[in-house]
Scaffold this motif. Sequence first.
Motif, PDB file in Angstrom:
ATOM      1  N   VAL A 102       0.842  -1.190   0.000  1.00 54.24           N
ATOM      2  CA  VAL A 102       0.000   0.000   0.000  1.00 54.24           C
ATOM      3  C   VAL A 102       0.883   1.249   0.000  1.00 54.24           C
ATOM      4  N   ASP A 103       0.273   2.376  -0.312  1.00 52.45           N
ATOM      5  CA  ASP A 103       1.039   3.623  -0.381  1.00 52.45           C
ATOM      6  C   ASP A 103       1.299   4.223   0.998  1.00 52.45           C
ATOM      7  N   ILE A 104       0.291   4.170   1.861  1.00 51.19           N
ATOM      8  CA  ILE A 104       0.403   4.798   3.181  1.00 51.19           C
ATOM      9  C   ILE A 104      -0.250   3.881   4.214  1.00 51.19           C
ATOM     10  N   VAL A 105       0.447   3.670   5.330  1.00 51.33           N
ATOM     11  CA  VAL A 105      -0.116   2.953   6.473  1.00 51.33           C
ATOM     12  C   VAL A 105      -0.338   3.958   7.595  1.00 51.33           C
ATOM     13  N   VAL A 106      -1.533   3.943   8.171  1.00 50.44           N
ATOM     14  CA  VAL A 106      -1.890   4.831   9.274  1.00 50.44           C
ATOM     15  C   VAL A 106      -2.290   3.972  10.465  1.00 50.44           C
ATOM     16  N   SER A 107      -1.771   4.321  11.637  1.00 49.26           N
ATOM     17  CA  SER A 107      -2.071   3.565  12.849  1.00 49.26           C
ATOM     18  C   SER A 107      -2.910   4.420  13.790  1.00 49.26           C
ATOM     19  N   ASN A 108      -4.177   4.031  13.949  1.00 52.96           N
ATOM     20  CA  ASN A 108      -5.117   4.778  14.772  1.00 52.96           C
ATOM     21  C   ASN A 108      -4.859   4.509  16.255  1.00 52.96           C
ATOM     22  N   GLY A 109      -4.474   5.572  16.977  1.00 52.69           N
ATOM     23  CA  GLY A 109      -4.169   5.442  18.396  1.00 52.69           C
ATOM     24  C   GLY A 109      -2.693   5.436  18.687  1.00 52.69           C
ATOM     25  N   GLN A 110      -1.877   5.461  17.657  1.00 48.90           N
ATOM     26  CA  GLN A 110      -0.422   5.525  17.840  1.00 48.90           C
ATOM     27  C   GLN A 110      -0.024   6.935  18.242  1.00 48.90           C
ATOM     28  N   ALA A 111       0.963   7.041  19.128  1.00 48.02           N
ATOM     29  CA  ALA A 111       1.317   8.347  19.694  1.00 48.02           C
ATOM     30  C   ALA A 111       2.037   9.249  18.705  1.00 48.02           C
ATOM     31  N   ALA A 112       2.880   8.675  17.853  1.00 52.22           N
ATOM     32  CA  ALA A 112       3.673   9.507  16.941  1.00 52.22           C
ATOM     33  C   ALA A 112       4.028   8.705  15.696  1.00 52.22           C
ATOM     34  N   ASP A 113       4.335   9.423  14.612  1.00 52.86           N
ATOM     35  CA  ASP A 113       4.764   8.758  13.388  1.00 52.86           C
ATOM     36  C   ASP A 113       6.029   7.945  13.651  1.00 52.86           C
ATOM     37  N   ASP A 114       6.162   6.830  12.946  1.00 45.70           N
ATOM     38  CA  ASP A 114       7.417   6.095  12.978  1.00 45.70           C
ATOM     39  C   ASP A 114       7.703   5.559  11.587  1.00 45.70           C
ATOM     40  N   ALA A 115       8.702   4.718  11.460  1.00 49.49           N
ATOM     41  CA  ALA A 115       9.111   4.233  10.143  1.00 49.49           C
ATOM     42  C   ALA A 115       8.072   3.323   9.510  1.00 49.49           C
ATOM     43  N   ASN A 116       7.175   2.772  10.318  1.00 53.02           N
ATOM     44  CA  ASN A 116       6.201   1.814   9.797  1.00 53.02           C
ATOM     45  C   ASN A 116       4.844   2.416   9.476  1.00 53.02           C
ATOM     46  N   ALA A 117       4.484   3.498  10.175  1.00 52.23           N
ATOM     47  CA  ALA A 117       3.134   4.033  10.007  1.00 52.23           C
ATOM     48  C   ALA A 117       3.054   5.481  10.459  1.00 52.23           C
ATOM     49  N   PHE A 118       2.129   6.212   9.852  1.00 58.09           N
ATOM     50  CA  PHE A 118       1.790   7.544  10.339  1.00 58.09           C
ATOM     51  C   PHE A 118       0.774   7.397  11.476  1.00 58.09           C
ATOM     52  N   ALA A 119       0.891   8.251  12.470  1.00 57.66           N
ATOM     53  CA  ALA A 119      -0.002   8.195  13.625  1.00 57.66           C
ATOM     54  C   ALA A 119      -1.286   8.961  13.360  1.00 57.66           C
ATOM     55  N   MET A 120      -2.391   8.407  13.847  1.00 57.80           N
ATOM     56  CA  MET A 120      -3.669   9.104  13.827  1.00 57.80           C
ATOM     57  C   MET A 120      -4.276   9.020  15.218  1.00 57.80           C
ATOM     58  N   THR A 121      -4.739  10.144  15.722  1.00 58.80           N
ATOM     59  CA  THR A 121      -5.450  10.155  16.990  1.00 58.80           C
ATOM     60  C   THR A 121      -6.847  10.724  16.757  1.00 58.80           C
ATOM     61  N   LEU A 122      -7.776  10.307  17.602  1.00 54.82           N
ATOM     62  CA  LEU A 122      -9.154  10.779  17.517  1.00 54.82           C
ATOM     63  C   LEU A 122      -9.416  11.694  18.698  1.00 54.82           C
ATOM     64  N   ALA A 123      -9.614  12.972  18.404  1.00 51.94           N
ATOM     65  CA  ALA A 123      -9.771  13.972  19.453  1.00 51.94           C
ATOM     66  C   ALA A 123     -11.244  14.293  19.666  1.00 51.94           C
TER      67      ALA A 123
END
Length: 329
Positions: free
Chosen positions: A190-211
């Motif tokens: 895939v082009d982009i991996v997003v991790s919901n609930g992760q605190a910060a971006d890392d080499a494996n995924a961009f972080a997403m938080t729900l505010a």
Amino acid sequence: MLRAWYQSSPWLKLLRPLSAVYASAVVRRRHRYLNDPERVWLAPIPVIVVGNITLGGTGKTPMCIWLISYLQSIGLKPGVISRGYGAEGTEFPHLVDPLVDTPEQTGDEPLLIARRCAVPVVIDPDRPRAAQYLLASAQVDVIISDDGLQHYALGRDLEILILDAARGLGNARCLPEGPLREPAARLRSVDIVVSNGQAADDANAFAMTLAPVALVNMCTGDRIPAAQWQGGQEVEAVAGIGNPQRFFNTLKGLSLQPNGHAFADHAQYTPASFVRCDPGKPLIMTEKDAVKCTGFARDNWWYLSIDASLSDAFASRLQQCLETALRQR
């Protein structure tokens, strides 16, 4: 099964032969589309697919809402296509009318997106047909396919895969031994991996938080900033989403004491669904649940409006992918 998948229960190994057959079948299916372009319909405008490879919710709808807002902010006109899970008595394809349609006719998530974002939304299990109908019905210059990662008949310019940071891939096995719709190796394509609930971006995924943004009264529409709630700490909490505990934890983060009532994802509600809730306490539910309960809501029923938050680095990567797609058109 969800608990077994995410706790790696040993007895699931008995299902491994079935999982091997399933994994082989889905890989072969994907390769048939990749190796035969004539099987794939390509839209004349960029298509962004938002999806996952695990069963259950991961935050695709908040991601789609964020995407709509972002695309509008850079001058684009997005439209959305969706399967319309749970829609009954509807002829496909169907352009969602946010003022007339009910969640029974369209499914809960498409109606939520249409009402909240005021963008054209078309539902149809046939994703290419949905996209074609969207193009014929509205002026759009980018299509977002909600939960369409495995719908390979629809060509795509950008794939965004959403993970639940708390659950991850579970035991990392395909159905029925595990929760995966496709083998874990799919993450690499895939082009982009997003991790919901992760605190910060890392080499494996961009972080997403729900505010949490606001609490909205389901009868009056009154909005109260989430941090300014004064309705009492003890509340009844209802969630019919893929991971209800995430919603209950969000309420706890607002210093509330929720008595949680978890329902199945996409649950259908009647007044009888809430007999276990104390009518003397405020009831707070997700926005997705609220679209199905407005017809019988009580004065002290609220839903929590949330917004996805993503980094500037994610936005930059997204725009980079879009610019590449537009140059290739």
